[in-house]
Design a protein around this motif. Structure first.
Motif, PDB file in Angstrom:
ATOM      1  N   SER A  71     -10.743  59.964   4.340  1.00 18.08           N
ATOM      2  CA  SER A  71      -9.743  60.194   3.289  1.00 18.08           C
ATOM      3  C   SER A  71     -10.375  60.798   2.043  1.00 18.08           C
ATOM      4  CB  SER A  71      -9.034  58.875   2.931  1.00 18.08           C
ATOM      5  OG  SER A  71      -9.963  57.929   2.415  1.00 18.08           O
ATOM      6  N   VAL A  72     -11.585  60.373   1.707  1.00 21.35           N
ATOM      7  CA  VAL A  72     -12.274  60.902   0.530  1.00 21.35           C
ATOM      8  C   VAL A  72     -12.745  62.332   0.788  1.00 21.35           C
ATOM      9  CG1 VAL A  72     -14.273  60.638  -0.982  1.00 21.35           C
ATOM     10  CG2 VAL A  72     -12.971  58.623  -0.281  1.00 21.35           C
ATOM     11  N   LYS A  73     -13.336  62.566   1.948  1.00 25.01           N
ATOM     12  CA  LYS A  73     -13.811  63.918   2.279  1.00 25.01           C
ATOM     13  C   LYS A  73     -12.652  64.905   2.331  1.00 25.01           C
ATOM     14  CE  LYS A  73     -17.815  62.308   4.944  1.00 25.01           C
ATOM     15  NZ  LYS A  73     -18.472  62.298   6.272  1.00 25.01           N
ATOM     16  N   ASN A  74     -11.548  64.483   2.957  1.00 23.96           N
ATOM     17  CA  ASN A  74     -10.387  65.375   3.061  1.00 23.96           C
ATOM     18  C   ASN A  74      -9.748  65.631   1.701  1.00 23.96           C
ATOM     19  OD1 ASN A  74     -10.755  65.502   5.825  1.00 23.96           O
ATOM     20  ND2 ASN A  74      -9.203  63.963   6.295  1.00 23.96           N
ATOM     21  N   ALA A  75      -9.740  64.612   0.854  1.00 24.66           N
ATOM     22  CA  ALA A  75      -9.182  64.777  -0.485  1.00 24.66           C
ATOM     23  C   ALA A  75     -10.006  65.761  -1.303  1.00 24.66           C
ATOM     24  CB  ALA A  75      -9.096  63.430  -1.197  1.00 24.66           C
ATOM     25  N   LEU A  76     -11.327  65.685  -1.199  1.00 25.29           N
ATOM     26  CA  LEU A  76     -12.198  66.628  -1.910  1.00 25.29           C
ATOM     27  C   LEU A  76     -11.928  68.058  -1.449  1.00 25.29           C
ATOM     28  CD1 LEU A  76     -15.552  64.618  -1.869  1.00 25.29           C
ATOM     29  CD2 LEU A  76     -14.274  65.304  -3.911  1.00 25.29           C
ATOM     30  N   LYS A  77     -11.774  68.219  -0.147  1.00 24.54           N
ATOM     31  CA  LYS A  77     -11.480  69.547   0.394  1.00 24.54           C
ATOM     32  C   LYS A  77     -10.103  70.026  -0.053  1.00 24.54           C
ATOM     33  CE  LYS A  77     -11.741  72.153   4.725  1.00 24.54           C
ATOM     34  NZ  LYS A  77     -12.016  72.065   6.186  1.00 24.54           N
ATOM     35  N   ALA A  78      -9.125  69.103  -0.079  1.00 22.52           N
ATOM     36  CA  ALA A  78      -7.772  69.461  -0.507  1.00 22.52           C
ATOM     37  C   ALA A  78      -7.743  69.892  -1.971  1.00 22.52           C
ATOM     38  CB  ALA A  78      -6.832  68.272  -0.285  1.00 22.52           C
ATOM     39  N   LEU A  79      -8.513  69.220  -2.815  1.00 22.04           N
ATOM     40  CA  LEU A  79      -8.588  69.604  -4.225  1.00 22.04           C
ATOM     41  C   LEU A  79      -9.166  71.011  -4.381  1.00 22.04           C
ATOM     42  CD1 LEU A  79      -9.865  66.213  -5.713  1.00 22.04           C
ATOM     43  CD2 LEU A  79      -7.643  67.262  -6.189  1.00 22.04           C
ATOM     44  N   ASP A  80     -10.201  71.307  -3.623  1.00 15.77           N
ATOM     45  CA  ASP A  80     -10.786  72.653  -3.668  1.00 15.77           C
ATOM     46  C   ASP A  80      -9.779  73.699  -3.188  1.00 15.77           C
ATOM     47  OD1 ASP A  80     -13.209  71.759  -4.649  1.00 15.77           O
ATOM     48  OD2 ASP A  80     -14.166  71.653  -2.666  1.00 15.77           O
ATOM     49  N   THR A  81      -9.082  73.374  -2.108  1.00 11.57           N
ATOM     50  CA  THR A  81      -8.092  74.301  -1.553  1.00 11.57           C
ATOM     51  C   THR A  81      -6.989  74.581  -2.565  1.00 11.57           C
ATOM     52  OG1 THR A  81      -8.521  73.558   0.714  1.00 11.57           O
ATOM     53  CG2 THR A  81      -6.402  74.632   0.302  1.00 11.57           C
ATOM     54  N   ALA A  82      -6.512  73.541  -3.229  1.00 10.82           N
ATOM     55  CA  ALA A  82      -5.442  73.701  -4.212  1.00 10.82           C
ATOM     56  C   ALA A  82      -5.907  74.515  -5.421  1.00 10.82           C
ATOM     57  CB  ALA A  82      -4.943  72.320  -4.656  1.00 10.82           C
ATOM     58  N   GLU A 124      -3.340  67.257   5.640  1.00 11.74           N
ATOM     59  CA  GLU A 124      -4.124  66.026   5.532  1.00 11.74           C
ATOM     60  C   GLU A 124      -5.624  66.274   5.624  1.00 11.74           C
ATOM     61  OE1 GLU A 124      -3.993  61.468   7.363  1.00 11.74           O
ATOM     62  OE2 GLU A 124      -3.183  63.136   8.537  1.00 11.74           O
ATOM     63  N   ASP A 125      -6.006  67.295   6.397  1.00 11.47           N
ATOM     64  CA  ASP A 125      -7.439  67.590   6.510  1.00 11.47           C
ATOM     65  C   ASP A 125      -7.970  68.414   5.339  1.00 11.47           C
ATOM     66  OD1 ASP A 125      -6.377  70.096   6.981  1.00 11.47           O
ATOM     67  OD2 ASP A 125      -7.232  70.328   8.996  1.00 11.47           O
ATOM     68  N   GLY A 126      -7.058  68.789   4.415  1.00 15.75           N
ATOM     69  CA  GLY A 126      -7.461  69.520   3.219  1.00 15.75           C
ATOM     70  C   GLY A 126      -7.674  71.003   3.410  1.00 15.75           C
ATOM     71  N   ALA A 127      -7.360  71.527   4.586  1.00 15.12           N
ATOM     72  CA  ALA A 127      -7.740  72.899   4.907  1.00 15.12           C
ATOM     73  C   ALA A 127      -6.752  73.956   4.428  1.00 15.12           C
ATOM     74  CB  ALA A 127      -7.936  73.040   6.417  1.00 15.12           C
ATOM     75  N   LYS A 128      -5.455  73.634   4.320  1.00 14.93           N
ATOM     76  CA  LYS A 128      -4.493  74.696   3.981  1.00 14.93           C
ATOM     77  C   LYS A 128      -3.319  74.160   3.159  1.00 14.93           C
ATOM     78  CE  LYS A 128      -1.881  74.238   8.324  1.00 14.93           C
ATOM     79  NZ  LYS A 128      -1.366  74.972   9.510  1.00 14.93           N
ATOM     80  N   VAL A 129      -2.756  75.063   2.375  1.00 16.22           N
ATOM     81  CA  VAL A 129      -1.569  74.752   1.583  1.00 16.22           C
ATOM     82  C   VAL A 129      -0.340  74.920   2.475  1.00 16.22           C
ATOM     83  CG1 VAL A 129      -0.178  75.436  -0.399  1.00 16.22           C
ATOM     84  CG2 VAL A 129      -2.690  75.481  -0.552  1.00 16.22           C
TER      85      VAL A 129
END
Length: 214
Positions: A71-82, A124-129
């Motif tokens: 959840s933490v790793k995916n959230a970090l990736k999601a923040l970068d993606t956004a 959820e995996d943070g990869a795409k909007v």
């Protein structure tokens, strides 16, 4: 008698001359042998010492984040993606939700160029909007980012290191009672019901405290 004496004298002189010549040749041979002798073997050059490879510190700057739950790793990736999807993007609010299709997503609020606001849903995996819209009435939190030197990602990494093994629930910018701009990060231990809120100074990144939410 005189003739015999003379001949003897000449004979002695001849013998002496031959003897001296032989000695001279012998000495010359010895000196010549010394001068033309084999040269001393050259000493071999010392092998160069192998330089030890330089070592540099390795590993993640935030051990907690590198070993954090998904959840933490995916959230970090999601923040970068956004942030990358919005011009001059700076995320300031994140929460895990379920969208209308039943998919788990990260709802993220992103300030654009310090004035505008976009609301994004990231996979959820943070990869795409998966959804994006501009909010025509930006939150007052957008203005709080002017005081911020620590990004949402940096705040989350700090909390991941402080609250190792805990899942992320939410993150947001706020001001405390003293007027200090802070990050509020909520995490929960696996199997626990109540989350822990960690508060960090948004200028220094220093943790200001933890409290358990009911």
């Amino acid at each position: 008698m005189v003739r015999n004496t003379t001949m003897c004298a000449l004979f002695l002189v001849g013998v002496t001359t031959l003897g001296l010549s032989a000695c001279s040749d012998s000495d010359s041979g010895k000196k010549s042998d010394g001068a033309t002798g084999s040269p001393a073997p050259a000493t071999s050059a010392a092998s160069p010492t192998s330089a030890s490879p330089s070592t540099s510190p390795s590993g993640s700057s935030s051990p907690g984040a590198s070993a954090a739950p998904a959840s933490v790793k995916n959230a970090l990736k999601a923040l970068d993606t956004a942030d990358q999807d919005v011009p001059g993007g700076k995320s300031f609010d994140l929460e895990k939700e379920t969208d209308a299709s039943g998919n788990r997503v990260w709802d993220i609020k992103v300030a654009s160029n310090g004035t505008d606001q976009y609301n994004l849903s990231v996979s959820e995996d943070g990869a795409k909007v998966v959804n994006k819209r501009q909010d025509m009435t930006p939150d007052d939190d957008v203005a709080k980012l002017k005081d911020v030197k620590v990004s949402a990602q940096e705040a989350l990494r700090t909390v991941a290191d402080r609250r190792q093994g805990e899942d992320l629930k939410s993150l947001e910018i706020d001001r405390d009672d003293a007027g200090t701009t802070v990050w509020q990060v909520n995490t929960v231990k696996p199997g626990a019901r109540n989350a822990t809120e960690t508060i960090l100074d948004a200028q220094t990144g220093k943790p200001l405290g933890d409290k358990t939410n009911d």
